[in-house]
Design an enzyme around this catalytic site. Structure first.
Site, short mmCIF file in Angstrom:
data_model
loop_
_atom_site.label_atom_id
_atom_site.label_comp_id
_atom_site.label_asym_id
_atom_site.label_seq_id
_atom_site.Cartn_x
_atom_site.Cartn_y
_atom_site.Cartn_z
CG HIS A 58 -33.71 4.43 -35.07
ND1 HIS A 58 -34.63 4.11 -34.97
CD2 HIS A 58 -33.21 5.59 -34.97
CE1 HIS A 58 -35.31 4.48 -34.64
NE2 HIS A 58 -35.11 6.01 -34.57
CG HIS A 116 -30.39 13.54 -32.42
ND1 HIS A 116 -31.72 13.67 -32.02
CD2 HIS A 116 -30.61 12.20 -33.54
CE1 HIS A 116 -32.22 12.36 -32.02
NE2 HIS A 116 -31.76 11.88 -33.53
CG ASP A 120 -33.82 8.00 -38.65
OD1 ASP A 120 -33.61 7.40 -40.11
OD2 ASP A 120 -34.95 8.73 -38.34
CG ASP A 121 -30.60 7.88 -34.45
OD1 ASP A 121 -31.17 9.23 -35.07
OD2 ASP A 121 -31.41 7.96 -33.48
NI NI Z 1 -33.23 10.01 -34.34
#
Ligand code: NI
Length: 374
Positions: free
Chosen positions: A321, A234, A179-180
């Site tokens: 992540h 986000h 993620d991210d």
């Molecule tokens: Ni996130």
């Protein structure tokens, strides 16, 4: 013969008989026992249990079964005593008392379990479990074979594959998700690792980041990875007005489609927060996770690897992540480790399609286990 002589002879006979009987009783009641260091002692049978429990062994006539201890001793006992020995930790099969270790080149070393510690680090570098010293590879017909690490490159050159060309849904599957990102430094490193091991992973990217690095997303899609949506910026989707919710999802989708040529098929809502309106607006399946590695919190590769390998099950969706170097360090170790345990690394979309036939928009997925058709 005089009466006196007859009496003496009878007396001697009685004494001899007595000795013989006495000796028999005596020898029945005493046995030889041996300490772990080899000291011999003669003890009464009644005391045997105590000695056995303290690790001593004993010898019998009519012994027929060889028993093994984990520290490499062996003793032959009558079959009726096998259970007594087992109850204090002995084994009747050498395979149970010992195990094999291997080198990357395929050399095998059989060691007794009690000696395994002398092969732990730093001596263990060379000697590994079968899983750690080898990898499952597949030929074109889908047949799998365990190949020692040193020979993997040669097999790959000869057309063997890290994952079967056609995956059967009953095989062990797992989906790593990141993620991210994308991150300019970390994501390309991860893509190198995916390429090296033929692993497919899923990226839940932010539209705002993806805009800056479309070429990273294009490369991910090209090597078989999935690019899913983690929204544009986000925000917690359950707290947004319907207009903002819509633009968070649609703006991210547009960026992803322009980079990869394909709109995202799965959405991971930030903070895992979703409700009915999120499901309705998603225009994709909602993907949560079944293993949270907490990599963002520990920032410790060892811990992240441990959090995955200690509990991984077939069909797991694992949350990481790709914006922390420690998470990529962990992926570098976890991907070959999962493969050596027989897992095939697939994207979330592949996992759902293989196991559920079709991915449904708005539906939530956490772990996608194999459901045999009955
Ligand atoms: Ni996130």
């Amino acid at each position: 013969m005089e009466r006196k002589q007859l009496c003496a002879l009878l007396g001697v006979l009685i004494i001899l008989l007595g000795c013989a009987v006495g000796l028999r009783i005596f020898s029945d009641r005493l046995v030889s026992v041996y300490s772990p260091s080899g000291i011999e002692r003669t003890v009464k049978r009644g005391a045997l249990k105590k000695y056995l429990e303290a690790g001593w062994t004993y010898e019998y006539e009519n012994a027929s079964v060889t028993m093994y201890s984990a520290d490499g001793r062996l003793v032959t006992v009558p079959s009726e005593d096998v259970e007594a020995y087992k109850s204090v930790g002995w084994f009747d099969k050498i395979e149970d008392a010992a195990s094999s270790l291997y080198t990357d080149g395929g050399k095998e070393l059989v060691i007794f379990r009690g000696c395994a510690e002398s092969y732990s680090p730093p001596n263990a570098e060379k000697w590994k479990s079968l899983c750690d010293a080898s990898t499952l590879l597949y030929d074109k017909s889908g047949k799998s074979s365990r190949v020692f690490t040193d020979n993997v490159a040669e097999y790959l050159e000869n057309g063997w594959l890290r994952a079967p060309s056609e995956i059967d849904p009953s095989m062990k599957l797992v989906a790593l998700t990141f993620d991210d990102g994308p991150s300019a430094e970390q994501t390309p490193r991860l893509l190198d690792i995916c390429e090296k091991y033929g692993a497919h992973v899923t990226f839940y990217v932010l539209g705002s980041q993806a805009e800056k690095y479309p070429q990273i997303l294009a490369r991910a899609a090209k090597i078989g990875c999935e690019v899913g949506s983690h929204t544009y910026s986000h925000k917690q989707l359950t707290k947004l007005s319907s207009d903002t919710l819509k633009s968070e999802i649609e703006d991210a989708s547009a960026v992803i489609e322009s980079a990869t040529g394909r709109p995202p098929r799965t959405l991971r809502p930030p903070y895992g927060a979703y409700n009915a309106s999120v499901a309705e607006s998603a225009n994709a399946a909602i993907v949560l996770w079944s293993i949270d590695t907490l990599d963002w919190s520990t920032k410790d590769a060892d811990q992240t690897v441990e959090n995955i390998l200690s509990g991984v099950r077939d069909g797991d969706i694992i949350l990481l992540h790709d914006i922390y170097s420690q998470s990529i360090d962990a992926a570098e170790r976890v991907i070959p480790a999962l493969q050596s345990r027989g897992y095939i690394l697939v994207t979330v979309e592949e996992l759902i399609n293989l196991r559920r036939g079709k991915l449904e928009n708005g539906k939530t997925y956490r772990r996608v286990e194999y459901l045999p058709s009955t």
